[in-house]
Design a protein around this motif. Structure first.
Motif, short mmCIF file in Angstrom:
data_model
loop_
_atom_site.label_atom_id
_atom_site.label_comp_id
_atom_site.label_asym_id
_atom_site.label_seq_id
_atom_site.Cartn_x
_atom_site.Cartn_y
_atom_site.Cartn_z
N ASP A 31 0.80 -1.31 0.26
CA ASP A 31 -0.08 -0.07 -0.03
C ASP A 31 0.94 1.30 -0.07
N HIS A 32 2.12 1.25 0.04
CA HIS A 32 3.07 2.09 0.10
C HIS A 32 4.14 2.23 -1.08
N ALA A 33 4.52 3.49 -1.24
CA ALA A 33 5.66 3.60 -2.19
C ALA A 33 6.73 3.50 -1.42
N ILE A 34 7.97 3.41 -2.11
CA ILE A 34 9.29 3.45 -1.01
C ILE A 34 10.21 4.57 -1.77
N GLY A 35 10.77 5.48 -1.01
CA GLY A 35 11.67 6.14 -1.64
C GLY A 35 12.92 6.13 -0.89
N TRP A 36 14.17 6.41 -1.76
CA TRP A 36 15.55 6.45 -1.12
C TRP A 36 15.90 7.94 -1.25
N PHE A 37 16.50 8.64 -0.24
CA PHE A 37 16.89 9.86 -0.32
C PHE A 37 18.38 9.72 0.26
N ARG A 38 19.15 10.99 0.12
CA ARG A 38 20.34 11.17 0.69
C ARG A 38 20.85 12.38 1.27
N GLN A 39 21.53 12.44 2.06
CA GLN A 39 21.80 14.00 2.85
C GLN A 39 23.35 13.86 3.02
N VAL A 40 23.99 15.19 2.76
CA VAL A 40 25.39 15.27 3.08
C VAL A 40 25.19 16.49 4.39
N PRO A 41 25.99 16.24 5.24
CA PRO A 41 26.07 17.33 6.16
C PRO A 41 26.01 19.00 5.88
N GLY A 42 25.26 19.64 6.35
CA GLY A 42 25.23 20.87 5.77
C GLY A 42 24.14 21.29 4.71
N LYS A 43 23.64 20.18 4.01
CA LYS A 43 22.99 20.46 2.57
C LYS A 43 21.58 19.63 2.93
N GLU A 44 20.68 20.04 2.23
CA GLU A 44 19.20 19.48 2.31
C GLU A 44 19.33 18.26 1.58
N ARG A 45 18.52 17.31 2.54
CA ARG A 45 18.14 16.16 2.00
C ARG A 45 17.64 15.87 0.47
N GLU A 46 17.94 15.18 -0.53
CA GLU A 46 17.68 15.07 -1.92
C GLU A 46 17.08 13.77 -2.09
N ALA A 47 16.14 13.70 -2.93
CA ALA A 47 15.44 12.55 -3.52
C ALA A 47 16.48 11.84 -4.37
N VAL A 48 16.56 10.60 -4.37
CA VAL A 48 17.46 9.76 -5.11
C VAL A 48 16.72 9.01 -6.09
N SER A 49 15.64 7.93 -5.56
CA SER A 49 14.96 7.28 -6.45
C SER A 49 13.84 6.78 -5.57
N CYS A 50 12.65 6.56 -6.37
CA CYS A 50 11.34 6.10 -5.96
C CYS A 50 10.91 4.88 -6.54
N ILE A 51 9.90 4.05 -5.92
CA ILE A 51 9.19 3.11 -6.65
C ILE A 51 8.10 3.01 -6.06
N SER A 52 6.81 2.73 -7.01
CA SER A 52 5.61 2.73 -6.39
C SER A 52 5.27 1.28 -6.16
N SER A 53 4.44 0.96 -5.19
CA SER A 53 3.95 -0.22 -4.78
C SER A 53 3.32 -1.04 -5.71
N SER A 54 2.40 -0.43 -6.44
CA SER A 54 1.32 -0.97 -7.25
C SER A 54 1.91 -1.41 -8.75
N GLU A 55 2.33 -0.42 -9.59
CA GLU A 55 2.80 -0.81 -10.87
C GLU A 55 4.40 -0.92 -10.86
N GLY A 56 5.00 -0.35 -9.89
CA GLY A 56 6.63 -0.64 -9.80
C GLY A 56 7.27 0.61 -10.80
N ASP A 57 6.38 1.66 -10.82
CA ASP A 57 6.79 2.65 -11.58
C ASP A 57 8.13 3.26 -10.94
N THR A 58 9.11 3.67 -11.64
CA THR A 58 10.32 4.09 -10.73
C THR A 58 10.70 5.76 -11.27
N TYR A 59 11.34 6.30 -10.43
CA TYR A 59 11.90 7.76 -10.67
C TYR A 59 13.31 7.68 -10.32
#
Length: 125
Positions: A31-59
């Motif tokens: 029921d939930h998408a999953i995402g990967w994010f990353r963060q370097v000290p002193g910088k904002e967290r940024e999106a790396v990749s996401c996958i939907s749970s239903s169709e497996g669509d990726t970003y």
């Protein structure tokens, strides 16, 4: 209790590979998408990749597209992030997160409500 546990981080030389795992529990994985994010000290967290749970669509973010691959093993409630051709600028703490719904829209932080503790990835030059 919702839990997301990252593993697989470490130190690798530039050009090498690592695979991060995100083991999920305490909720219906389908029921939930999953995402990967990353963060370097002193910088904002940024999106790396996401996958939907239903169709497996990726970003993939532009900085990792073609080098990273996200995949999901629904039977094991685990999402993987295969990282190839790693660069020093990939050094960061990597977090997996549970989406509020089964789809991602922009793969942005606001779409995700539960976070893991993070895994350090260090790429040496």
């Amino acid at each position: 209790e919702v839990q997301l546990v990252e593993s697989g981080g470490g130190l690798v030389q530039a050009g090498g590979s690592l695979t991060l795992s995100c083991a999920a529990s305490g909720f219906s994985f389908d029921d939930h998408a999953i995402g990967w994010f990353r963060q370097v000290p002193g910088k904002e967290r940024e999106a790396v990749s996401c996958i939907s749970s239903s169709e497996g669509d990726t970003y993939y973010s532009a900085s990792v597209k073609g080098r990273f691959t996200i995949s999901s093993d629904n039977a094991k409630n685990t999402v993987f992030l295969q990282m190839n051709s790693l660069k020093p600028e990939d050094t960061a703490v990597y977090y997996c997160a549970r989406g509020l719904i089964s789809l991602w829209v922009f793969c942005s932080e606001v779409e995700f409500g539960s976070w893991g503790q993070g895994a350090q990835v260090t790429v040496s030059s």
